[in-house]
Design an enzyme around this catalytic site. Structure first.
Site, PDB file in Angstrom:
ATOM      1  N   CYS A 120      13.444 -68.405-133.370  1.00  0.00           N
ATOM      2  CA  CYS A 120      12.718 -67.683-134.414  1.00  0.00           C
ATOM      3  C   CYS A 120      11.254 -67.493-134.007  1.00  0.00           C
ATOM      4  O   CYS A 120      10.694 -66.399-134.143  1.00  0.00           O
ATOM      5  CB  CYS A 120      12.821 -68.449-135.730  1.00  0.00           C
ATOM      6  SG  CYS A 120      12.086 -67.603-137.150  1.00  0.00           S
ATOM      7  N   CYS A 121      10.635 -68.542-133.493  1.00  0.00           N
ATOM      8  CA  CYS A 121       9.248 -68.459-133.040  1.00  0.00           C
ATOM      9  C   CYS A 121       9.091 -67.421-131.932  1.00  0.00           C
ATOM     10  O   CYS A 121       8.089 -66.698-131.885  1.00  0.00           O
ATOM     11  CB  CYS A 121       8.765 -69.818-132.535  1.00  0.00           C
ATOM     12  SG  CYS A 121       8.408 -71.047-133.810  1.00  0.00           S
ATOM     13  N   CYS A 201       3.715 -70.299-140.301  1.00  0.00           N
ATOM     14  CA  CYS A 201       4.627 -69.599-141.200  1.00  0.00           C
ATOM     15  C   CYS A 201       4.935 -70.490-142.403  1.00  0.00           C
ATOM     16  O   CYS A 201       4.989 -71.722-142.289  1.00  0.00           O
ATOM     17  CB  CYS A 201       5.917 -69.241-140.472  1.00  0.00           C
ATOM     18  SG  CYS A 201       5.718 -67.979-139.193  1.00  0.00           S
ATOM     19  N   CYS A 204       7.594 -73.311-142.346  1.00  0.00           N
ATOM     20  CA  CYS A 204       7.389 -74.332-141.317  1.00  0.00           C
ATOM     21  C   CYS A 204       6.063 -75.075-141.467  1.00  0.00           C
ATOM     22  O   CYS A 204       5.595 -75.724-140.532  1.00  0.00           O
ATOM     23  CB  CYS A 204       7.462 -73.689-139.936  1.00  0.00           C
ATOM     24  SG  CYS A 204       9.044 -72.890-139.601  1.00  0.00           S
ATOM     25  N   CYS A 229       5.143 -73.914-130.738  1.00  0.00           N
ATOM     26  CA  CYS A 229       5.949 -72.741-131.028  1.00  0.00           C
ATOM     27  C   CYS A 229       6.244 -71.912-129.795  1.00  0.00           C
ATOM     28  O   CYS A 229       7.078 -71.011-129.832  1.00  0.00           O
ATOM     29  CB  CYS A 229       5.253 -71.859-132.072  1.00  0.00           C
ATOM     30  SG  CYS A 229       3.663 -71.225-131.505  1.00  0.00           S
TER      31      CYS A 229
END
Length: 241
Positions: A120-121, A201, A204, A229
């Site tokens: 996702c990062c 985010c 997170c 990340c």
């Protein structure tokens, strides 16, 4: 009690650090152009952007808008764009990649495994960073040695990769950062007043408790050693970070 009241305690050699930081930014603009400043809209990066503007340096600023930022982060971004002398670019992930990832793994995939969280990062941060830095000789970050064990040896100028990374606040303390903010009226993220020292985010990031590590609120469900990340992880090609 807000972040300024809690943290604005400069170190004894703060004035020397500030002078050195100004000199480094002026040198960076002269010697490493083209370059940009990466601004996450956290306290450190807001200090650097303020210095860039105060020194009238030709250093563009960019922000990675991941699509999962806090509303307060987006509001601060709007204020920064409206007030900054330096241009503020916004880079976003490729929407198709985001949609495919969420459809395949679900919107809470980051909680299921480190691999999925880093995936996702990569889509939301690392790939946009690569595009933001295309054609640049160097970039400026707000990394500080005090932030984590992984960053304990961050140099002021890192030439270990093809793209130079300049870390003008490397030797600043958290107290130095907030003293500068207080002394210069720097706009800052309101979540800092709610015990969020490190802000990313929304899914997170959480507030930290008294005595917890500076980055304890980032990916708190993971092992401490995994808490990056990908933006500041070295790789052989020197791409992205």
């Amino acid at each position: 009690m807000g972040a300024i009241d809690l943290h604005a305690r400069p170190s004894r050699d703060y004035d020397r650090k500030l002078a050195d930081t100004r000199q480094l930014l002026v040198r960076a603009a002269a010697e490493f152009s083209p370059l940009k400043q990466a601004n996450s809209l956290g306290a450190e990066d807001m200090v650097i952007t303020h210095l860039v503007n105060a020194l009238a340096l030709d250093i563009p600023v960019f922000v990675l808008e991941t699509g999962m930022l806090h509303p307060e982060t987006l509001q601060l971004l709007e204020r920064l764009q409206a007030t900054s002398r330096a241009p503020v670019e916004v880079w976003k992930p490729v929407q198709e990649q985001v949609v495919q990832f969420v459809q395949r793994e679900g919107k809470d995939a980051m909680y299921r495994s480190i691999e999925l969280r880093k995936g996702c990062c990569h889509i939301r941060k690392v790939e946009p960073l690569q595009r933001a830095l295309e054609g640049q000789r160097a970039w400026i970050t707000g990394l500080r040695r005090e932030q984590s064990n992984a960053r304990a040896e961050v140099p002021l100028v890192d030439t270990s990769e093809p793209r130079t990374k300049i870390n003008p606040l490397a030797d600043w303390t958290w107290g130095d950062v907030w003293h500068y903010i207080a002394s210069n009226g720097v706009d800052y993220h309101p979540l800092h007043d709610q015990f969020y020292p490190s802000i990313g985010c929304a899914p997170c990031t959480r507030a930290i408790a008294l005595g917890e590590d500076f980055r304890a609120g980032r990916w708190w469900w993971e092992d401490e050693a995994a808490k990056e990340c990908g933006l500041h992880v070295k790789n052989p090609e020197g791409v992205a970070a």
